[in-house]
Design a protein around this motif. Structure first.
Motif, PDB file in Angstrom:
ATOM      1  N   LEU A  26       0.822  -1.212   0.000  1.00 28.86           N
ATOM      2  CA  LEU A  26       0.000   0.000   0.000  1.00 28.86           C
ATOM      3  C   LEU A  26       0.861   1.268   0.000  1.00 28.86           C
ATOM      4  N   GLY A  27       2.001   1.181  -0.691  1.00 30.39           N
ATOM      5  CA  GLY A  27       2.864   2.347  -0.836  1.00 30.39           C
ATOM      6  C   GLY A  27       3.835   2.578   0.293  1.00 30.39           C
ATOM      7  N   LEU A  28       3.859   1.699   1.309  1.00 29.89           N
ATOM      8  CA  LEU A  28       4.762   1.881   2.444  1.00 29.89           C
ATOM      9  C   LEU A  28       5.704   0.695   2.561  1.00 29.89           C
ATOM     10  N   PRO A  29       7.004   0.947   2.807  1.00 34.51           N
ATOM     11  CA  PRO A  29       7.928  -0.155   3.065  1.00 34.51           C
ATOM     12  C   PRO A  29       7.703  -0.711   4.467  1.00 34.51           C
ATOM     13  N   ALA A  30       8.458  -1.744   4.823  1.00 34.64           N
ATOM     14  CA  ALA A  30       8.271  -2.399   6.125  1.00 34.64           C
ATOM     15  C   ALA A  30       8.516  -1.435   7.275  1.00 34.64           C
ATOM     16  N   TRP A  31       9.593  -0.623   7.175  1.00 33.66           N
ATOM     17  CA  TRP A  31       9.874   0.297   8.271  1.00 33.66           C
ATOM     18  C   TRP A  31       8.801   1.372   8.374  1.00 33.66           C
ATOM     19  N   GLY A  32       8.177   1.716   7.244  1.00 36.79           N
ATOM     20  CA  GLY A  32       7.100   2.689   7.267  1.00 36.79           C
ATOM     21  C   GLY A  32       5.892   2.170   8.033  1.00 36.79           C
ATOM     22  N   TRP A  33       5.589   0.879   7.839  1.00 33.20           N
ATOM     23  CA  TRP A  33       4.485   0.280   8.593  1.00 33.20           C
ATOM     24  C   TRP A  33       4.826   0.193  10.076  1.00 33.20           C
ATOM     25  N   THR A  34       6.093  -0.054  10.388  1.00 36.36           N
ATOM     26  CA  THR A  34       6.511  -0.086  11.794  1.00 36.36           C
ATOM     27  C   THR A  34       6.262   1.265  12.464  1.00 36.36           C
ATOM     28  N   VAL A  35       6.664   2.320  11.789  1.00 32.80           N
ATOM     29  CA  VAL A  35       6.459   3.669  12.331  1.00 32.80           C
ATOM     30  C   VAL A  35       4.972   3.992  12.427  1.00 32.80           C
ATOM     31  N   LEU A  36       4.209   3.608  11.405  1.00 26.90           N
ATOM     32  CA  LEU A  36       2.781   3.899  11.398  1.00 26.90           C
ATOM     33  C   LEU A  36       2.067   3.196  12.546  1.00 26.90           C
ATOM     34  N   ILE A  37       2.395   1.942  12.775  1.00 21.83           N
ATOM     35  CA  ILE A  37       1.773   1.195  13.881  1.00 21.83           C
ATOM     36  C   ILE A  37       2.131   1.822  15.219  1.00 21.83           C
ATOM     37  N   LEU A  38       3.397   2.233  15.384  1.00 21.75           N
ATOM     38  CA  LEU A  38       3.824   2.863  16.630  1.00 21.75           C
ATOM     39  C   LEU A  38       3.081   4.174  16.861  1.00 21.75           C
ATOM     40  N   VAL A  39       2.994   4.999  15.825  1.00 25.50           N
ATOM     41  CA  VAL A  39       2.293   6.285  15.968  1.00 25.50           C
ATOM     42  C   VAL A  39       0.823   6.062  16.284  1.00 25.50           C
ATOM     43  N   ALA A  40       0.200   5.103  15.620  1.00 25.63           N
ATOM     44  CA  ALA A  40      -1.211   4.814  15.874  1.00 25.63           C
ATOM     45  C   ALA A  40      -1.426   4.358  17.313  1.00 25.63           C
ATOM     46  N   ALA A  41      -0.522   3.527  17.822  1.00 23.09           N
ATOM     47  CA  ALA A  41      -0.643   3.059  19.203  1.00 23.09           C
ATOM     48  C   ALA A  41      -0.490   4.210  20.187  1.00 23.09           C
ATOM     49  N   LEU A  42       0.476   5.105  19.933  1.00 31.23           N
ATOM     50  CA  LEU A  42       0.670   6.253  20.822  1.00 31.23           C
ATOM     51  C   LEU A  42      -0.524   7.195  20.791  1.00 31.23           C
ATOM     52  N   VAL A  43      -1.088   7.398  19.613  1.00 28.13           N
ATOM     53  CA  VAL A  43      -2.271   8.261  19.509  1.00 28.13           C
ATOM     54  C   VAL A  43      -3.445   7.647  20.266  1.00 28.13           C
ATOM     55  N   ALA A  44      -3.618   6.327  20.140  1.00 28.23           N
ATOM     56  CA  ALA A  44      -4.710   5.661  20.852  1.00 28.23           C
ATOM     57  C   ALA A  44      -4.528   5.762  22.364  1.00 28.23           C
ATOM     58  N   ILE A  45      -3.291   5.608  22.831  1.00 24.43           N
ATOM     59  CA  ILE A  45      -3.026   5.734  24.265  1.00 24.43           C
ATOM     60  C   ILE A  45      -3.289   7.159  24.734  1.00 24.43           C
ATOM     61  N   ASP A  46      -2.871   8.139  23.947  1.00 20.72           N
ATOM     62  CA  ASP A  46      -3.067   9.532  24.319  1.00 20.72           C
ATOM     63  C   ASP A  46      -4.555   9.883  24.409  1.00 20.72           C
ATOM     64  N   ILE A  47      -5.330   9.434  23.428  1.00 16.65           N
ATOM     65  CA  ILE A  47      -6.771   9.707  23.448  1.00 16.65           C
ATOM     66  C   ILE A  47      -7.426   9.028  24.648  1.00 16.65           C
ATOM     67  N   SER A  48      -7.036   7.787  24.909  1.00 16.92           N
ATOM     68  CA  SER A  48      -7.605   7.068  26.054  1.00 16.92           C
ATOM     69  C   SER A  48      -7.278   7.765  27.364  1.00 16.92           C
ATOM     70  N   ALA A  49      -6.024   8.249  27.499  1.00 16.12           N
ATOM     71  CA  ALA A  49      -5.623   8.914  28.738  1.00 16.12           C
ATOM     72  C   ALA A  49      -6.352  10.238  28.931  1.00 16.12           C
ATOM     73  N   ARG A  50      -6.623  10.953  27.852  1.00 16.71           N
ATOM     74  CA  ARG A  50      -7.221  12.282  27.963  1.00 16.71           C
ATOM     75  C   ARG A  50      -8.736  12.226  28.190  1.00 16.71           C
ATOM     76  N   PHE A  51      -9.405  11.227  27.620  1.00 16.70           N
ATOM     77  CA  PHE A  51     -10.869  11.280  27.608  1.00 16.70           C
ATOM     78  C   PHE A  51     -11.553  10.119  28.330  1.00 16.70           C
TER      79      PHE A  51
END
Length: 274
Positions: A26-51
């Motif tokens: 889908l246009g992303l190399p393996a390391w790109g998916w690694t970064v994307l998954i990490l960012v998504a997890a951090l965003v989910a944790i941040d939203i959960s902590a705030r709300f």
């Protein structure tokens, strides 16, 4: 019907020969998916902590990062906590690597010793390593020595087992060829045995580093009065949620950076990846 050619046979046998693995998805190399998954997890944790979560359960990721940066600019934390932990990890990794590969070679070289020690290697993963800590304290006193020895023992087994597997993977035909060429023991080790065993040794070293990180931090969390693991334990007992999660974030970064760097360095010696 014509007989299959060598090329067509190879295409049907070798996985991925006709359709090689794509370099991107889908246009992303393996390391790109690694970064994307990490960012998504951090965003989910941040939203959960705030709300959704209580401030006593978790803090926002931005607070974790700001607290971590504050700790990393504190000289006392860098020397007494982080520096001490990193030093023990490096010491345990180096000792377990050298001793593990040496022990594996000795077991490969002397079949009687290999048969004698095989039961102990087979039950290695079931041994409660931390139960040896009281004995280590009696023998070496409290402080760095017991944790370093326990962590070395914990990482030693996985290095030795993988190196032993690598040494045992040498084909008897290759061994006979070395005998026919009248290679010295050192020439045989350098030119035949080590190249064959190196992929397995590399795998063992990667796992050994992970085991060393886990063992040092777990020992400090449970048993020590200093170090990064002890810092997290004190923050947990004192309900200092921000410091606790900042310490956990630093631990995660240490594990990620150390394993990534050791993989990049050791993969250069793995001929299967070249």
């Amino acid at each position: 019907m014509s007989a299959p050619t060598r090329e067509s046979t190879r295409a049907s046998v070798v996985p991925g020969y006709i359709r090689p693995a794509p370099s991107t998805q889908l246009g992303l190399p393996a390391w790109g998916w690694t970064v994307l998954i990490l960012v998504a997890a951090l965003v989910a944790i941040d939203i959960s902590a705030r709300f959704f979560a209580s401030p006593l359960d978790i803090v926002p990721v931005t607070d974790m990062i700001s607290t971590s940066l504050g700790l990393l600019t504190d000289p006392d934390f860098l020397i007494d906590e982080l520096g001490r932990t990193l030093g023990i990890i490096v010491l345990a990794f180096v000792l377990s690597s050298v001793l593990g590969v040496a022990a594996a070679y000795v077991l490969w070289r002397y079949e009687l010793w290999d048969r004698a020690f095989q039961p102990y290697l087979n039950v290695y993963y079931a041994v409660p390593t931390f139960a040896l800590y009281p004995i280590m304290v009696v023998l070496f006193g409290a402080g760095v020595a017991p944790i370093a020895i326990l962590s070395t023992i914990f990482a030693f087994g996985v290095v030795a087992l993988n190196a032993r597997t690598g040494f045992n993977s040498v084909s008897p035909i290759v061994t006979k060829l070395g005998t026919t060429l009248m290679l010295t023991r050192w020439q045989y080790f350098r030119s035949v045995l080590l190249p064959y065993a190196l992929p397995s040794i590399v795998t063992g070293l990667k796992l050994g580093l992970s085991y060393a990180v886990i063992s040092v931090l777990a020992s400090e969390f449970i048993l020590s009065t200093q170090g990064l693991g002890h810092f997290i334990s004190i923050a947990y007992d004192g309900f200092d949620i921000a410091d606790m999660y900042a310490g956990i974030l630093i631990v995660a970064l240490i594990a990620l950076l150390s394993t990534s760097l050791i993989s990049l360095a050791l993969n250069r010696f793995d001929w299967r990846r070249r």
